[in-house]
Scaffold this motif. Structure first.
Motif, short mmCIF file in Angstrom:
data_model
loop_
_atom_site.label_atom_id
_atom_site.label_comp_id
_atom_site.label_asym_id
_atom_site.label_seq_id
_atom_site.Cartn_x
_atom_site.Cartn_y
_atom_site.Cartn_z
N ASP A 40 0.84 -1.18 0.00
CA ASP A 40 0.00 0.00 0.00
C ASP A 40 0.88 1.24 0.00
N PRO A 41 0.32 2.39 -0.35
CA PRO A 41 1.12 3.62 -0.35
C PRO A 41 1.75 3.86 1.01
N VAL A 42 3.00 4.22 1.02
CA VAL A 42 3.73 4.47 2.26
C VAL A 42 3.27 5.79 2.85
N VAL A 43 3.25 5.86 4.18
CA VAL A 43 2.75 7.06 4.85
C VAL A 43 3.82 8.12 4.99
N VAL A 44 5.01 7.85 4.43
CA VAL A 44 6.09 8.83 4.48
C VAL A 44 6.57 9.09 3.07
N PRO A 45 7.30 10.19 2.83
CA PRO A 45 7.80 10.47 1.48
C PRO A 45 8.67 9.35 0.96
N GLU A 46 8.64 9.15 -0.34
CA GLU A 46 9.46 8.12 -0.96
C GLU A 46 10.93 8.40 -0.73
N LYS A 47 11.66 7.36 -0.35
CA LYS A 47 13.09 7.53 -0.13
C LYS A 47 13.79 7.71 -1.46
N ILE A 48 14.65 8.68 -1.54
CA ILE A 48 15.33 9.01 -2.79
C ILE A 48 16.54 8.11 -3.01
N SER A 49 17.24 7.76 -1.94
CA SER A 49 18.37 6.86 -2.07
C SER A 49 18.45 5.99 -0.85
N ASN A 50 19.19 4.88 -0.95
CA ASN A 50 19.34 3.98 0.17
C ASN A 50 20.76 3.47 0.20
N ASN A 51 21.06 2.66 1.23
CA ASN A 51 22.46 2.29 1.41
C ASN A 51 22.93 1.17 0.51
N GLY A 52 22.01 0.34 0.00
CA GLY A 52 22.40 -0.67 -0.98
C GLY A 52 23.58 -1.49 -0.55
N ALA A 53 24.41 -1.89 -1.51
CA ALA A 53 25.54 -2.74 -1.19
C ALA A 53 26.75 -1.94 -0.75
N LYS A 54 26.87 -0.69 -1.23
CA LYS A 54 28.04 0.10 -0.87
C LYS A 54 27.66 1.43 -0.22
N TYR A 111 11.02 1.38 13.06
CA TYR A 111 10.13 2.48 13.44
C TYR A 111 10.73 3.82 13.04
N LEU A 112 12.00 4.04 13.40
CA LEU A 112 12.64 5.32 13.10
C LEU A 112 13.01 5.45 11.62
N HIS A 113 13.13 4.33 10.93
CA HIS A 113 13.36 4.39 9.48
C HIS A 113 12.20 5.11 8.80
N TYR A 114 10.98 4.76 9.20
CA TYR A 114 9.81 5.38 8.58
C TYR A 114 9.48 6.74 9.20
N VAL A 115 9.64 6.87 10.50
CA VAL A 115 9.29 8.12 11.16
C VAL A 115 10.32 9.21 10.89
N PHE A 116 11.60 8.83 10.91
CA PHE A 116 12.66 9.85 10.87
C PHE A 116 13.54 9.77 9.63
#
Length: 386
Positions: free
Chosen positions: A8-22, A273-278
């Motif tokens: 379902d649609p996430v309740v927070v803004p879409e993450k632009i980048s993430n930590n991935g493999a590196k 929790y903090l990943h989505y909230v913060f």
């Protein structure tokens, strides 16, 4: 492994980048990862640096390929081999829970007990037991409540931690350091120094969330988990632990919010929790709202942010208070501090006839401004509060 429908649609803004493999999110802070981290094999690593099962490696790969995948069949990964691995990942000298069973005592008939435990988990007859409440003293004279669980609860929670790590490690941001595989306090402290030195930081916000582990909303926690998990049996298992409560003075107190500090599952739930909230929110805020550089370092619920401009710092602090309030959290008014700090702080304060820049505490160390060429702009020494 069965993979379910789109989330379902996430309740927070879409993450632009993430930590991935590196860890590209770390590169936003212009620092490298911990030594050797980038060269590790693509395996699922647990908090104790034990490689998990090939099945969980498949889960991690699927999670990494598609950030919207919801996993509908996860509990079958909690099998006897993973429970066996979980037992040996636990601390062997930890205090016993309300059942009085120690790690050594449980291991005397380990195979038979794990077979029985595995059977109960998959039949649905496993029951989470309340944690034993104890209090440990803090440096300021107050106490911190800890929940000591029964050994079987620790084993099953550790197995679920392995599963959750497989799903969420590809999602977590690079500036999140607490209770994650291959990361630790030294990495977070290094990130603080690198960020304040390499970016144009003039202000530091030392953000303290008041009683975070006691305040997490169970309903929001379950909603966040459902973004990635569609396995209702696993979700019910996690809810059992959240609501099991604590036993104190012979009385059982059921939990309506929070998760016990000391529970094996609590650190990864806190990070989710903090990943989505913060985390997702702050990463979007600094890219879309900030006028200057913003540096973020989070270790569990302990966070330090650096700002180039004072107006960004004040605007962010106000926005953060509103953001946390939506999810049942608030900043500690006495422990959250915004101070002038960085490589230009000493000179600017002298020009205004002010004293030395204030210091801040982070992960057991006092951080202060220095003009020493050998130490750069940031000096640290062990905090007197620890």
């Amino acid at each position: 492994m069965n993979v379910g429908e789109k989330s379902d649609p996430v309740v927070v803004p879409e993450k632009i980048s993430n930590n991935g493999a590196k860890v590209p999110a770390e590169r936003l802070e212009e620092r490298t990862g911990p030594k050797g981290n980038g060269q590790r094999a693509a395996a699922v690593w647990t908090q104790s640096q034990v490689a998990a099962s090939p099945g969980l490696l498949t889960v991690r790969q699927a999670a990494q390929r598609n950030k919207e995948t919801r996993f509908s069949a996860l509990l079958h990964h909690v099998d006897i081999p993973l429970l066996h691995q979980s037992y040996f990942a636990l601390k062997r000298r930890s205090a016993a829970g309300i059942d009085g069973v120690t790690w050594e005592a449980y291991g005397s008939e380990l195979d038979a007990r794990l077979e029985n435990l595995n059977r109960r988990i998959h039949k649905g007859s496993y029951r989470a037991r309340p944690a034993r409440r104890v209090y440990i003293p803090k440096a300021d004279g107050s106490t911190r409540p800890l929940g000591i669980q029964c050994l079987e609860d620790k084993i099953v929670q550790q197995a679920v931690v392995f599963v959750l790590n497989a799903i969420y490690e590809p999602d977590f941001m690079g500036f999140s350091y607490g209770f994650r595989p291959g990361r630790g306090q030294h990495d977070a402290l290094d990130a603080v120094q690198a960020g304040l030195y390499r970016k144009k930081i003039n202000w530091v916000l030392d953000a303290d969330i008041r009683k975070f582990f006691d305040s997490m909303s169970h309903e929001w926690m379950m909603r966040f988990l459902e973004h990635r998990i569609a396995d209702k049996r696993l979700l019910r298992l996690i809810r059992k632990w959240l609501t099991a409560g604590v036993q104190e003075d012979g009385q059982v107190i059921r939990s309506v919010k929070g998760t016990p500090q000391g529970a094996v599952i609590s650190p990864v739930l806190a990070n989710i929790y903090l990943h989505y909230v913060f985390d997702l929110w702050v990463d979007t805020w600094r890219k879309r709202r900030a006028y200057g550089d913003v540096v973020v370092i989070r270790y569990a619920d302990d966070t330090v942010l650096g700002f180039q401009y004072e107006r960004d710092a004040y605007t962010f602090r106000q926005a953060l208070a509103g953001r946390l309030a939506k999810f049942g959290l608030d900043l500690h008014p006495d422990k959250t501090r915004l101070i002038q700090f960085g490589r230009f702080a000493s000179a600017k304060r002298r020009q205004r006839g002010l004293g030395k820049p204030e210091t801040f505490e982070f992960l057991g160390f006092t951080h202060y401004c220095t003009r020493s060429r050998q130490n750069g702009v940031l000096g640290i020494f062990p905090s007197k509060k620890t």
